[in-house]
Scaffold this motif. Structure first.
Motif, PDB file in Angstrom:
ATOM      1  N   PRO A  58       0.680  -1.080  -0.204  1.00  0.00           N
ATOM      2  CA  PRO A  58      -0.148  -0.028  -0.091  1.00  0.00           C
ATOM      3  C   PRO A  58       0.205   1.174  -0.334  1.00  0.00           C
ATOM      4  O   PRO A  58       1.869   1.037   0.387  1.00  0.00           O
ATOM      5  CB  PRO A  58      -0.314   0.127   1.314  1.00  0.00           C
ATOM      6  CG  PRO A  58      -0.222  -0.930   2.496  1.00  0.00           C
ATOM      7  CD  PRO A  58       0.640  -1.652   1.284  1.00  0.00           C
ATOM      8  N   THR A  59      -0.036   2.583  -0.465  1.00  0.00           N
ATOM      9  CA  THR A  59       1.234   3.497  -0.182  1.00  0.00           C
ATOM     10  C   THR A  59       0.695   4.299   0.786  1.00  0.00           C
ATOM     11  O   THR A  59      -0.174   3.858   1.631  1.00  0.00           O
ATOM     12  CB  THR A  59       0.634   4.422  -1.518  1.00  0.00           C
ATOM     13  OG1 THR A  59      -0.600   4.736  -1.694  1.00  0.00           O
ATOM     14  CG2 THR A  59       1.138   4.600  -2.222  1.00  0.00           C
ATOM     15  N   LYS A  60       0.695   5.642   1.407  1.00  0.00           N
ATOM     16  CA  LYS A  60       0.634   6.469   2.260  1.00  0.00           C
ATOM     17  C   LYS A  60      -1.323   5.822   2.075  1.00  0.00           C
ATOM     18  O   LYS A  60      -1.674   6.591   3.621  1.00  0.00           O
ATOM     19  CB  LYS A  60       1.553   7.394   2.468  1.00  0.00           C
ATOM     20  CG  LYS A  60       0.890   8.445   3.636  1.00  0.00           C
ATOM     21  CD  LYS A  60       1.665   9.793   3.405  1.00  0.00           C
ATOM     22  CE  LYS A  60       1.586  10.057   4.877  1.00  0.00           C
ATOM     23  NZ  LYS A  60       2.501  11.444   4.603  1.00  0.00           N
ATOM     24  N   ASN A  85       7.885  -3.613   0.070  1.00  0.00           N
ATOM     25  CA  ASN A  85       7.658  -2.860   0.203  1.00  0.00           C
ATOM     26  C   ASN A  85       8.748  -1.217  -0.318  1.00  0.00           C
ATOM     27  O   ASN A  85       8.692  -0.211   0.107  1.00  0.00           O
ATOM     28  CB  ASN A  85       7.008  -1.465   1.349  1.00  0.00           C
ATOM     29  CG  ASN A  85       7.578  -2.451   2.903  1.00  0.00           C
ATOM     30  OD1 ASN A  85       7.732  -3.447   2.668  1.00  0.00           O
ATOM     31  ND2 ASN A  85       6.949  -1.543   3.922  1.00  0.00           N
ATOM     32  N   THR A  90       6.829   2.623   0.532  1.00  0.00           N
ATOM     33  CA  THR A  90       6.022   2.705  -0.043  1.00  0.00           C
ATOM     34  C   THR A  90       4.787   3.483   0.596  1.00  0.00           C
ATOM     35  O   THR A  90       4.316   4.276   0.504  1.00  0.00           O
ATOM     36  CB  THR A  90       5.394   1.383  -1.127  1.00  0.00           C
ATOM     37  OG1 THR A  90       4.763   0.949  -0.137  1.00  0.00           O
ATOM     38  CG2 THR A  90       6.118   1.324  -2.031  1.00  0.00           C
ATOM     39  N   GLU A  91       5.021   3.045   2.046  1.00  0.00           N
ATOM     40  CA  GLU A  91       3.842   3.494   3.079  1.00  0.00           C
ATOM     41  C   GLU A  91       3.967   5.220   3.499  1.00  0.00           C
ATOM     42  O   GLU A  91       3.123   5.962   4.571  1.00  0.00           O
ATOM     43  CB  GLU A  91       3.695   2.421   4.019  1.00  0.00           C
ATOM     44  CG  GLU A  91       5.311   2.388   4.855  1.00  0.00           C
ATOM     45  CD  GLU A  91       5.719   1.394   4.553  1.00  0.00           C
ATOM     46  OE1 GLU A  91       6.511   0.889   5.009  1.00  0.00           O
ATOM     47  OE2 GLU A  91       5.823   0.806   3.613  1.00  0.00           O
ATOM     48  N   ASP A  92       5.467   4.999   2.449  1.00  0.00           N
ATOM     49  CA  ASP A  92       6.144   6.920   3.383  1.00  0.00           C
ATOM     50  C   ASP A  92       5.686   7.527   2.346  1.00  0.00           C
ATOM     51  O   ASP A  92       5.475   8.698   2.181  1.00  0.00           O
ATOM     52  CB  ASP A  92       7.176   7.106   3.343  1.00  0.00           C
ATOM     53  CG  ASP A  92       7.544   6.272   4.821  1.00  0.00           C
ATOM     54  OD1 ASP A  92       6.876   6.334   5.293  1.00  0.00           O
ATOM     55  OD2 ASP A  92       8.515   5.899   4.975  1.00  0.00           O
ATOM     56  N   PHE A 115       1.473  -4.288   7.850  1.00  0.00           N
ATOM     57  CA  PHE A 115       0.399  -3.333   7.383  1.00  0.00           C
ATOM     58  C   PHE A 115      -0.581  -3.160   7.672  1.00  0.00           C
ATOM     59  O   PHE A 115      -1.062  -1.860   8.565  1.00  0.00           O
ATOM     60  CB  PHE A 115      -0.064  -3.219   5.918  1.00  0.00           C
ATOM     61  CG  PHE A 115       1.608  -3.467   5.225  1.00  0.00           C
ATOM     62  CD1 PHE A 115       2.078  -1.956   4.407  1.00  0.00           C
ATOM     63  CD2 PHE A 115       1.943  -3.772   3.988  1.00  0.00           C
ATOM     64  CE1 PHE A 115       2.942  -1.815   4.359  1.00  0.00           C
ATOM     65  CE2 PHE A 115       2.834  -3.333   3.185  1.00  0.00           C
ATOM     66  CZ  PHE A 115       3.467  -2.535   3.479  1.00  0.00           C
ATOM     67  N   LEU A 128       0.415  -0.925  10.854  1.00  0.00           N
ATOM     68  CA  LEU A 128       0.128   0.531  10.350  1.00  0.00           C
ATOM     69  C   LEU A 128      -1.518   1.276  10.034  1.00  0.00           C
ATOM     70  O   LEU A 128      -1.521   2.184   9.477  1.00  0.00           O
ATOM     71  CB  LEU A 128       0.883   0.227   9.179  1.00  0.00           C
ATOM     72  CG  LEU A 128       2.823   0.452   9.304  1.00  0.00           C
ATOM     73  CD1 LEU A 128       3.332   0.868   8.198  1.00  0.00           C
ATOM     74  CD2 LEU A 128       2.964   1.400  10.944  1.00  0.00           C
ATOM     75  N   LEU A 162      -2.894  -0.061   7.208  1.00  0.00           N
ATOM     76  CA  LEU A 162      -2.791   0.105   6.008  1.00  0.00           C
ATOM     77  C   LEU A 162      -3.083  -1.264   5.363  1.00  0.00           C
ATOM     78  O   LEU A 162      -2.628  -1.558   4.491  1.00  0.00           O
ATOM     79  CB  LEU A 162      -1.238   0.650   5.329  1.00  0.00           C
ATOM     80  CG  LEU A 162      -1.541   1.386   5.208  1.00  0.00           C
ATOM     81  CD1 LEU A 162      -0.042   2.161   4.992  1.00  0.00           C
ATOM     82  CD2 LEU A 162      -2.311   3.200   4.669  1.00  0.00           C
TER      83      LEU A 162
END
Length: 379
Positions: A80-82, A92, A125-127, A191, A194, A196
């Protein structure tokens, strides 16, 4: 599903036409064509991250090449993205698969994180929001082994799951050939922590499209267990994806699924590969994706894993058959050069696995896989 579709069609027809009963008697709506029934090939060829031996992995261009070369399925790994979008990357951490390290606007995003117990430093990616990720360009992950792929560096974007579904659908609309989607959720427990979680986002994305709802097969895979059990429960409850199946992936026999490790359980992949373990897996999964040594040992000995899995009604799709000497068993190498593509060795390895009774294979070179499968099935 059919009843819901008929109800929705009726509502849309009444809203659009505002017709009375007399009009309906003389102006019947044209029925929607029934999608063709999907029949799975005897041996499926899965384009592992696309045709990643020929294009930088997890790009639309790699998936398109896999389709052109005869893959039955394309395989996106999702992270996932942010802002919650699902994009295709093997990990990621994207420092080695994009040009992010050379973009000054993202220099401050470099950081160190613990992912499933492993410390990694890079860009994650999550950032990044999706719009920020779309500023990046893909690069070849293993340039020392696949130097020819570096000619495509900095040309291709990071795709979303929606773009991948649309790519397969467009091919179907043009040719009538159904390309399956073999989707992995990466690091699901990480995730989830997070906020997410990918599972519901993924099911929602798949439900948007008729192609993934009712035309194409959709295989959902993970190295963890709990998220697959959740996906199974949601598939059974929602009944929105007609051809969806669950695949349990297997890493090294002594290692553990990340969710089991976090929960303090002693479950290993080796235990899940036993007759009793496979019986448990069959309660929520339709198949298994083991690393190839579960089926053929490093010494070339064929194990009983396929027969044990088949006894539980599970399909077997091992990973990953690659054409370079680096990844082939030494006895099948063409030369000491690890980067050399050895077609004769690769074709021989495919045949070994087909003779072992697998139902399909993950491969970085779907063209060779297709050739090998066609030859084997003609025997």
């Amino acid at each position: 599903m059919l009843r819901k579709t008929l109800i929705l069609t009726s509502i849309l027809t009444l809203t659009a036409c505002n017709s009375d009963d007399r009009d309906n008697q003389t102006h019947n709506p044209t029925p929607t064509p029934t999608p063709p029934a999907y029949v799975e090939p005897e041996i499926i060829i899965v384009g592992h991250r696309g045709a990643s031996a020929l294009r930088p992995e997890h790009t639309l261009e790699a998936y398109q090449k896999a389709i052109e070369d005869g893959a039955d399925f394309i395989e996106p790994d999702l992270v996932p993205t942010k802002d919650g979008y699902l994009v295709a990357r093997h990990e990621n951490e994207i420092g080695s698969t994009t040009n992010v390290s050379e973009l000054p606007q993202f220099a401050d995003r470099k950081t160190t994180k613990i992912i499933d117990g492993v410390s990694l430093t890079g860009w994650f990616t999550e950032d990044f929001t999706l719009s920020e990720l779309k500023q990046l360009k893909a690069r070849e992950r293993i340039p020392d082994i696949r130097p020819q792929n570096t000619q495509y560096n900095d040309q291709f974007l990071v795709p979303t799951i929606e773009e991948i579904i649309e790519l397969a659908d467009q091919h179907y609309q043009k040719t009538g050939k159904i390309i399956g989607l073999y989707i992995e959720t990466k690091h699901p427990t990480y995730f989830q922590d997070l906020n997410l979680a990918m599972e519901d986002r993924l099911l929602s994305s798949l439900a948007k499209y008729e192609y993934s709802r009712s035309i194409a097969p959709v295989y959902l895979q993970s190295f963890e267990v709990k998220n697959l059990q959740y996906l199974r429960s949601q598939l059974d409850r929602l009944n929105t994806l007609q051809h969806a199946k669950i695949i349990q992936l297997y890493s090294g026999q002594s290692s553990q699924p990340a969710d089991a490790l976090k929960a303090g359980l002693g479950t290993t992949y080796g235990q899940l590969a036993s007759a009793e373990g496979l019986k448990t897996v069959a309660q929520y999964a339709d198949g298994v994706g083991p690393s190839k040594t579960y089926i053929v040992s490093n010494q070339g000995v064929i194990t009983n894993f396929v027969s044990l899995a088949h006894a539980q009604g599970l399909k077997v799709h091992p990973y990953t058959l690659r054409p370079e000497n680096e990844f082939l068993p030494d006895r099948l190498d063409c030369s000491p050069n690890p980067a050399e593509k050895c077609e004769t060795g690769a074709l021989a390895e495919f045949e070994i696995f087909f003779k072992a009774g697998v139902d399909g294979v993950f491969t970085d070179d779907p063209g060779l896989g297709r050739q090998a499968a066609d030859l084997f099935l003609k025997q």
